[in-house]
Design a protein around this motif. Structure first.
Motif, PDB file in Angstrom:
ATOM      1  N   ILE A  41      18.333 -38.143 -61.756  1.00 58.46           N
ATOM      2  CA  ILE A  41      19.560 -38.901 -62.011  1.00 58.46           C
ATOM      3  C   ILE A  41      20.125 -38.531 -63.378  1.00 58.46           C
ATOM      4  O   ILE A  41      19.483 -38.748 -64.406  1.00 58.46           O
ATOM      5  CB  ILE A  41      19.296 -40.418 -61.920  1.00 58.46           C
ATOM      6  CG1 ILE A  41      18.772 -40.778 -60.525  1.00 58.46           C
ATOM      7  CG2 ILE A  41      20.566 -41.204 -62.239  1.00 58.46           C
ATOM      8  CD1 ILE A  41      18.306 -42.210 -60.390  1.00 58.46           C
ATOM      9  N   PHE A  42      21.324 -37.970 -63.352  1.00 61.36           N
ATOM     10  CA  PHE A  42      22.043 -37.615 -64.574  1.00 61.36           C
ATOM     11  C   PHE A  42      22.916 -38.818 -64.913  1.00 61.36           C
ATOM     12  O   PHE A  42      23.831 -39.162 -64.167  1.00 61.36           O
ATOM     13  CB  PHE A  42      22.885 -36.363 -64.337  1.00 61.36           C
ATOM     14  CG  PHE A  42      22.039 -35.167 -63.966  1.00 61.36           C
ATOM     15  CD1 PHE A  42      21.679 -34.243 -64.924  1.00 61.36           C
ATOM     16  CD2 PHE A  42      21.599 -34.982 -62.666  1.00 61.36           C
ATOM     17  CE1 PHE A  42      20.892 -33.147 -64.591  1.00 61.36           C
ATOM     18  CE2 PHE A  42      20.814 -33.893 -62.316  1.00 61.36           C
ATOM     19  CZ  PHE A  42      20.455 -32.969 -63.285  1.00 61.36           C
ATOM     20  N   THR A  43      22.617 -39.478 -66.022  1.00 67.46           N
ATOM     21  CA  THR A  43      23.190 -40.799 -66.295  1.00 67.46           C
ATOM     22  C   THR A  43      24.505 -40.802 -67.077  1.00 67.46           C
ATOM     23  O   THR A  43      25.139 -41.844 -67.188  1.00 67.46           O
ATOM     24  CB  THR A  43      22.175 -41.670 -67.057  1.00 67.46           C
ATOM     25  OG1 THR A  43      21.859 -41.028 -68.299  1.00 67.46           O
ATOM     26  CG2 THR A  43      20.916 -41.872 -66.243  1.00 67.46           C
ATOM     27  N   LYS A  44      24.885 -39.673 -67.644  1.00 71.43           N
ATOM     28  CA  LYS A  44      26.130 -39.621 -68.417  1.00 71.43           C
ATOM     29  C   LYS A  44      27.082 -38.617 -67.789  1.00 71.43           C
ATOM     30  O   LYS A  44      26.733 -37.460 -67.590  1.00 71.43           O
ATOM     31  CB  LYS A  44      25.846 -39.252 -69.865  1.00 71.43           C
ATOM     32  CG  LYS A  44      25.032 -40.305 -70.583  1.00 71.43           C
ATOM     33  CD  LYS A  44      24.834 -39.972 -72.035  1.00 71.43           C
ATOM     34  CE  LYS A  44      23.999 -41.063 -72.704  1.00 71.43           C
ATOM     35  NZ  LYS A  44      23.702 -40.758 -74.089  1.00 71.43           N
ATOM     36  N   SER A  45      28.284 -39.073 -67.506  1.00 78.53           N
ATOM     37  CA  SER A  45      29.293 -38.235 -66.884  1.00 78.53           C
ATOM     38  C   SER A  45      30.326 -37.806 -67.924  1.00 78.53           C
ATOM     39  O   SER A  45      30.929 -38.646 -68.583  1.00 78.53           O
ATOM     40  CB  SER A  45      29.970 -39.007 -65.751  1.00 78.53           C
ATOM     41  OG  SER A  45      30.952 -38.217 -65.154  1.00 78.53           O
ATOM     42  N   VAL A  46      30.508 -36.508 -68.092  1.00 79.28           N
ATOM     43  CA  VAL A  46      31.505 -35.977 -69.007  1.00 79.28           C
ATOM     44  C   VAL A  46      32.870 -35.985 -68.318  1.00 79.28           C
ATOM     45  O   VAL A  46      33.874 -36.337 -68.917  1.00 79.28           O
ATOM     46  CB  VAL A  46      31.138 -34.543 -69.448  1.00 79.28           C
ATOM     47  CG1 VAL A  46      32.206 -33.935 -70.326  1.00 79.28           C
ATOM     48  CG2 VAL A  46      29.789 -34.531 -70.152  1.00 79.28           C
ATOM     49  N   ILE A  47      32.871 -35.597 -67.057  1.00 75.20           N
ATOM     50  CA  ILE A  47      34.078 -35.611 -66.232  1.00 75.20           C
ATOM     51  C   ILE A  47      33.665 -36.033 -64.829  1.00 75.20           C
ATOM     52  O   ILE A  47      32.575 -35.683 -64.365  1.00 75.20           O
ATOM     53  CB  ILE A  47      34.785 -34.236 -66.234  1.00 75.20           C
ATOM     54  CG1 ILE A  47      36.117 -34.308 -65.494  1.00 75.20           C
ATOM     55  CG2 ILE A  47      33.909 -33.153 -65.644  1.00 75.20           C
ATOM     56  CD1 ILE A  47      36.978 -33.073 -65.656  1.00 75.20           C
TER      57      ILE A  47
END
Length: 151
Positions: A41-47
Motif C-alpha cells: 500500500i502506497f499511502t501518499k499520492s502525488v497525483i
C-alpha cells in the motif's frame, strides 16, 4: 442538415477526448513483506487524476477502459530480498526480484495492459518470509505509477 452535422461533430469530439487518468503514489507504511500476496500500500499520492488510486487499500480501479502503462520502483535493505508483482484482477502481469548482499539496492519494472473500466490493479509481494523487506528514505523512494495511454 446543419444540425445533423453539428451532432456528428459533437459525438466525434467526445470520442477523441481522452479523460486524464494518471496516478503516482509513494511511501509504504509496512516495509516487511512477510505475507505472500500481501498488497503493498502506497499511502501518499502525488497525483491522482481521475481518482482511480486508493491510498487506503493500495488498489487502482480503472475509471475508464483502455490501454494503461504501470510502473513500480522498489528498494531493499542490504542482504534483504523483495519479490514484487504488478497484479491485474488477481493475475501477475509483471514481476521483479531485488537483492544485493552488500548494498542497499533499487530496481524498477513495469507493464502495459488493456484494462477494462472497473478492473483493479495493485502491487503485491509474490514471495514472502522474514528476509523480505523494502527500504525507503529521502533519497530512495518506493513508487507505483500508472496512466491511461489510449482508450
Amino acid at each position: 442538415m446543419k444540425a445533423k452535422r453539428e451532432e456528428e461533430l459533437i459525438q466525434l469530439q467526445g470520442k477523441l477526448e481522452r479523460p486524464p487518468i494518471a496516478f503516482h503514489a509513494h511511501h509504504v507504511a509496512d516495509l516487511v513483506l512477510d505475507t505472500t500476496d500481501e498488497i503493498v500500500i502506497f499511502t501518499k499520492s502525488v497525483i491522482n487524476e481521475g481518482t482511480g488510486y486508493d491510498t487506503s487499500t493500495g488498489i487502482f480501479t480503472a475509471p475508464v477502459g483502455g490501454l494503461y502503462q504501470f510502473s513500480v520502483h522498489t528498494c531493499v535493505y542490504k542482504g534483504m530480498y523483495a519479490y514484487i508483482g504488478i497484479v491485474l484482477e488477481g493475475k501477475v502481469i509483471a514481476a521483479d526480484m531485488n537483492y544485493d548482499k552488500d548494498h542497499f539496492t533499487c530496481s524498477a519494472f513495469g507493464a502495459i495492459a488493456r484494462v477494462k473500466s472497473g478492473e483493479k490493479v495493485w502491487v503485491k509481494s509474490t514471495v514472502s518470509d522474514s528476509v523480505r523487506k523494502l527500504y525507503q528514505d529521502s533519497h530512495r523512494m518506493i513508487t507505483f505509477s500508472g496512466m491511461l495511454v489510449n482508450n
